[in-house]
Design a protein around this motif. Structure first.
Motif, PDB file in Angstrom:
ATOM      1  N   ASP A 383       9.161  10.788 -16.652  1.00 28.29           N
ATOM      2  CA  ASP A 383       8.021  11.465 -17.283  1.00 28.29           C
ATOM      3  C   ASP A 383       7.381  10.581 -18.352  1.00 28.29           C
ATOM      4  O   ASP A 383       6.172  10.658 -18.587  1.00 28.29           O
ATOM      5  N   VAL A 384       8.198   9.755 -19.003  1.00 29.20           N
ATOM      6  CA  VAL A 384       7.706   8.822 -20.036  1.00 29.20           C
ATOM      7  C   VAL A 384       8.405   7.499 -19.784  1.00 29.20           C
ATOM      8  O   VAL A 384       9.584   7.470 -19.427  1.00 29.20           O
ATOM      9  N   PHE A 385       7.677   6.390 -19.951  1.00 27.65           N
ATOM     10  CA  PHE A 385       8.290   5.076 -19.775  1.00 27.65           C
ATOM     11  C   PHE A 385       8.402   4.390 -21.133  1.00 27.65           C
ATOM     12  O   PHE A 385       7.409   4.241 -21.845  1.00 27.65           O
ATOM     13  N   LEU A 402       1.394   3.361 -15.815  1.00 29.13           N
ATOM     14  CA  LEU A 402       0.100   4.060 -15.787  1.00 29.13           C
ATOM     15  C   LEU A 402      -0.286   4.378 -14.355  1.00 29.13           C
ATOM     16  O   LEU A 402      -0.694   5.494 -14.017  1.00 29.13           O
ATOM     17  N   ARG A 403      -0.106   3.398 -13.488  1.00 28.91           N
ATOM     18  CA  ARG A 403      -0.452   3.555 -12.074  1.00 28.91           C
ATOM     19  C   ARG A 403       0.368   4.671 -11.419  1.00 28.91           C
ATOM     20  O   ARG A 403      -0.110   5.368 -10.531  1.00 28.91           O
ATOM     21  N   TYR A 404       1.633   4.810 -11.875  1.00 27.54           N
ATOM     22  CA  TYR A 404       2.541   5.804 -11.284  1.00 27.54           C
ATOM     23  C   TYR A 404       2.493   7.143 -12.029  1.00 27.54           C
ATOM     24  O   TYR A 404       3.291   8.036 -11.743  1.00 27.54           O
ATOM     25  N   GLY A 405       1.557   7.272 -12.991  1.00 24.81           N
ATOM     26  CA  GLY A 405       1.402   8.544 -13.703  1.00 24.81           C
ATOM     27  C   GLY A 405       2.526   8.842 -14.679  1.00 24.81           C
ATOM     28  O   GLY A 405       2.887   9.999 -14.902  1.00 24.81           O
ATOM     29  N   THR A 406       3.074   7.788 -15.275  1.00 24.99           N
ATOM     30  CA  THR A 406       4.192   7.911 -16.206  1.00 24.99           C
ATOM     31  C   THR A 406       3.753   7.352 -17.551  1.00 24.99           C
ATOM     32  O   THR A 406       3.794   6.131 -17.752  1.00 24.99           O
ATOM     33  N   PRO A 407       3.274   8.200 -18.478  1.00 24.88           N
ATOM     34  CA  PRO A 407       2.715   7.678 -19.727  1.00 24.88           C
ATOM     35  C   PRO A 407       3.697   6.748 -20.447  1.00 24.88           C
ATOM     36  O   PRO A 407       4.844   7.115 -20.679  1.00 24.88           O
ATOM     37  N   PRO A 408       3.261   5.512 -20.772  1.00 24.28           N
ATOM     38  CA  PRO A 408       4.151   4.569 -21.443  1.00 24.28           C
ATOM     39  C   PRO A 408       4.217   4.857 -22.948  1.00 24.28           C
ATOM     40  O   PRO A 408       3.230   5.290 -23.558  1.00 24.28           O
ATOM     41  N   LEU A 409       5.391   4.603 -23.515  1.00 22.71           N
ATOM     42  CA  LEU A 409       5.574   4.692 -24.959  1.00 22.71           C
ATOM     43  C   LEU A 409       5.859   3.272 -25.441  1.00 22.71           C
ATOM     44  O   LEU A 409       6.855   2.670 -25.037  1.00 22.71           O
ATOM     45  N   THR A 434      -3.653   7.635 -22.901  1.00 20.64           N
ATOM     46  CA  THR A 434      -2.837   7.316 -21.715  1.00 20.64           C
ATOM     47  C   THR A 434      -1.344   7.180 -22.023  1.00 20.64           C
ATOM     48  O   THR A 434      -0.542   6.985 -21.124  1.00 20.64           O
ATOM     49  N   GLY A 435      -0.957   7.226 -23.311  1.00 24.07           N
ATOM     50  CA  GLY A 435       0.449   7.040 -23.641  1.00 24.07           C
ATOM     51  C   GLY A 435       0.704   7.241 -25.126  1.00 24.07           C
ATOM     52  O   GLY A 435      -0.089   7.904 -25.807  1.00 24.07           O
ATOM     53  N   PHE A 436       1.798   6.651 -25.610  1.00 25.19           N
ATOM     54  CA  PHE A 436       2.219   6.863 -26.998  1.00 25.19           C
ATOM     55  C   PHE A 436       2.495   5.513 -27.654  1.00 25.19           C
ATOM     56  O   PHE A 436       3.142   4.648 -27.061  1.00 25.19           O
ATOM     57  N   VAL A 437       1.987   5.351 -28.883  1.00 27.89           N
ATOM     58  CA  VAL A 437       2.025   4.051 -29.535  1.00 27.89           C
ATOM     59  C   VAL A 437       2.697   4.174 -30.891  1.00 27.89           C
ATOM     60  O   VAL A 437       2.398   5.092 -31.663  1.00 27.89           O
ATOM     61  N   ARG A 452       6.847  12.906 -30.630  1.00 32.48           N
ATOM     62  CA  ARG A 452       5.467  13.316 -30.311  1.00 32.48           C
ATOM     63  C   ARG A 452       5.318  13.524 -28.798  1.00 32.48           C
ATOM     64  O   ARG A 452       4.686  14.481 -28.341  1.00 32.48           O
ATOM     65  N   ALA A 453       5.913  12.598 -28.027  1.00 31.59           N
ATOM     66  CA  ALA A 453       5.815  12.686 -26.565  1.00 31.59           C
ATOM     67  C   ALA A 453       6.511  13.945 -26.052  1.00 31.59           C
ATOM     68  O   ALA A 453       5.967  14.676 -25.216  1.00 31.59           O
ATOM     69  N   LEU A 454       7.716  14.213 -26.561  1.00 39.47           N
ATOM     70  CA  LEU A 454       8.469  15.377 -26.094  1.00 39.47           C
ATOM     71  C   LEU A 454       7.752  16.672 -26.460  1.00 39.47           C
ATOM     72  O   LEU A 454       7.781  17.653 -25.714  1.00 39.47           O
ATOM     73  N   LYS A 455       7.074  16.674 -27.617  1.00 39.13           N
ATOM     74  CA  LYS A 455       6.339  17.865 -28.043  1.00 39.13           C
ATOM     75  C   LYS A 455       5.125  18.078 -27.124  1.00 39.13           C
ATOM     76  O   LYS A 455       4.866  19.187 -26.668  1.00 39.13           O
ATOM     77  N   LEU A 456       4.399  16.992 -26.821  1.00 38.08           N
ATOM     78  CA  LEU A 456       3.213  17.122 -25.963  1.00 38.08           C
ATOM     79  C   LEU A 456       3.613  17.537 -24.538  1.00 38.08           C
ATOM     80  O   LEU A 456       2.874  18.252 -23.868  1.00 38.08           O
ATOM     81  N   TYR A 457       4.793  17.094 -24.116  1.00 38.37           N
ATOM     82  CA  TYR A 457       5.279  17.422 -22.772  1.00 38.37           C
ATOM     83  C   TYR A 457       5.371  18.939 -22.569  1.00 38.37           C
ATOM     84  O   TYR A 457       5.211  19.434 -21.449  1.00 38.37           O
TER      85      TYR A 457
END
Length: 492
Positions: A383-385, A402-409, A434-437, A452-457
């Motif tokens: 779900d997140v890379f 990104l191509r595989y629909g897995t938002p990168p962190l 597109t992801g988390f920085v 932040r990513a887990l909350k948005l999920y």
């Protein structure tokens, strides 16, 4: 109709004939992309035994006499009908330098070849002579494009020859700098005026990489942000000064990815295919289930909603593995999440991960080693890379994700900073996220981004929008190739 611009690529490796890293991928993909845009491109490589074994038909185009280390080499230039690269391939055949077992740079026992200075000096000299005459090939390039330290002397040799083509020099990784002693410099009979701080001398030795920086007409590196970073002491490996003084000819151009291979709609390693237009949510969910089952975890359907964080990479400090190790306990103790890791590297990281996987069975899924199949499955099923690199000249996995629909962190460095847009409230609203920085290479900073990513999920609608924006990005080679063509036309 104007004649096509002629470009000669000179490198020490090219996929699929010989590859040790990302350089090989670029020398495979960029010439094809340039050819598709109407350039007349050829690639020249050393005639390693490994390459000769793979090629069916060879013609001797001609002979060159080339100065080596205290001896002259009679060198054959070979033309091939090989189609591995998709563009014409030439080889520099110096039997006593290249026709041997092992990798391009290493003895089969793992140490550097003792004569690497001579091997790549002779290669660069031969290419410079070949490119400047037009006699042997009946083809004379407008631009010679060299890559990394192995061809660093090529732009320098071209500058010694009247009527020589112009040169572009690409730095893929500044940490390999091709440094050799003054004794080797003398032995190779390099011009004495090159032994100066303004030319190739580097802290009492000489550096082939520095020669490329100083003598080329244009320098590129593999992302815009990395081009800025390498002009600072923290990222410059001692070259930041010479790069600052040559910044007028330095440009960062992002590497592309192979969108045919990294395509979730067709990739044969994936149990279920999906695309932005076709069942991307169901597709990712099925791939996640298959991945977890492959790793020994059989779950009820409702348990598949638990977020899965993926990491693929070398287990070395550069990749931020220390940050990841520090935050795994906080993630797994405080959140309903799982982490899947694929990689190998330094023993102390491997054993630390092993111990941690034993503490969190079924939640930290560790595979030490490398598998291309598993890499594709992790990219599709996560779900997140996670990509917390301390530095990253370009980086490919964030673009695959990104191509595989897995938002990168990601940590905000190099090519990562240039390819991932942070899911801030504003960027989510305007549809660019597109992801988390995170910006500090610290465990606290990375953990904050993960949370932040887990909350948005949990916010299904926002999360689906994030995936759609990620999958709509285009990181193929077409745009990068256009930027190189622009660069070539500035010096021809």
């Amino acid at each position: 109709e104007t004649e096509a611009m002629k470009i000669l690529f000179a490198a020490s490796e090219a996929y699929p004939l010989v590859k040790t890293g990302g350089l090989g991928d670029v020398v495979h993909a960029l010439p094809r992309a340039l050819q598709q845009q109407g350039m007349d491109v050829r690639v020249i490589l050393p005639a390693y035994r490994l390459i000769l074994e793979q090629i069916a038909s060879l013609r001797i185009a001609g002979w060159l006499q080339v100065q080596g280390a205290g001896r002259m080499h009679m060198i054959r230039i070979l033309e091939t009908d090989d189609h591995h690269l998709g563009v014409p391939l030439l080889l520099v055949d110096a039997t006593d330098l290249f026709d041997r077992p092992g990798s391009p740079y290493l003895h089969p026992d793992g140490y550097n070849w003792h004569d690497n200075a001579e091997r790549f000096t002779v290669f660069s000299r031969a290419v410079a002579q070949l490119a400047s005459s037009g006699d042997i090939l009946d083809w004379k390039p407008d631009v010679v494009h060299g890559h990394d330290w192995q061809t660093g002397l090529l732009p320098a040799f071209l500058k010694l020859i009247p009527e020589a083509p112009t040169s572009v020099y690409t730095i893929h990784n500044l940490s390999y700098s091709g440094v050799f002693s003054h004794e080797e410099f003398t032995h190779l009979q390099l011009p004495s005026e090159w032994w100066s701080a303004d030319a190739t001398e580097f802290f009492g030795n000489f550096s082939m990489l520095k020669a490329g920086i100083v003598f080329s007409d244009k320098i590129t590196t593999v992302s815009p942000t990395y081009a800025e970073e390498i002009q600072t002491p923290g990222f410059g490996y001692g070259f930041d000064g010479v790069l600052r003084s040559n910044h007028h000819k330095l440009k960062g151009i992002l590497n592309g990815i192979d969108q045919d291979i990294w395509n979730p709609a067709t990739n044969s390693y994936l149990p279920v295919h999906y695309s932005l237009k076709h069942r991307y949510l169901a597709g990712k969910r099925s791939n996640k289930q298959a991945l977890l089952e492959q790793l020994g975890l059989f779950l009820q359907d409702d348990q598949l909603d638990t977020p899965l964080l993926g990491f693929i990479g070398r287990l070395v400090e550069q990749k931020g593995v220390d940050l990841l190790l520090q935050i795994i306990p906080s993630i797994l103790d405080n959140h309903d999440a799982r982490i899947v890791i694929l990689g190998s590297g330094e023993k102390h990281y491997e054993s630390a991960l092993r111990e941690m996987a034993a503490l969190y069975p079924q939640r930290l899924l560790l595979t030490l080693g490398y598998s291309e199949e598993l890499a594709h499955r992790i990219e599709a099923g996560s779900d997140v890379f996670l990509m917390p690199s301390r530095f990253e000249p370009c980086g490919l996995n964030q673009m695959y994700s990104l191509r595989y629909g897995t938002p990168p962190l990601i940590h905000h460095v190099g090519g990562l900073a240039d390819t991932v847009v942070d899911a801030t409230q504003e960027n989510l609203e305007n549809g660019t996220a597109t992801g988390f920085v995170f910006h500090e290479p610290s465990a606290a900073s990375m953990l904050h981004a993960v949370e932040r990513a887990l909350k948005l999920y949990q916010n299904t609608a926002e999360w689906h929008k994030l995936i759609r924006t990620a999958m709509a990005q285009d990181f193929g080679w077409t745009k990068s190739a256009s930027e190189y063509i622009q660069l070539y036309s500035e010096i021809t």
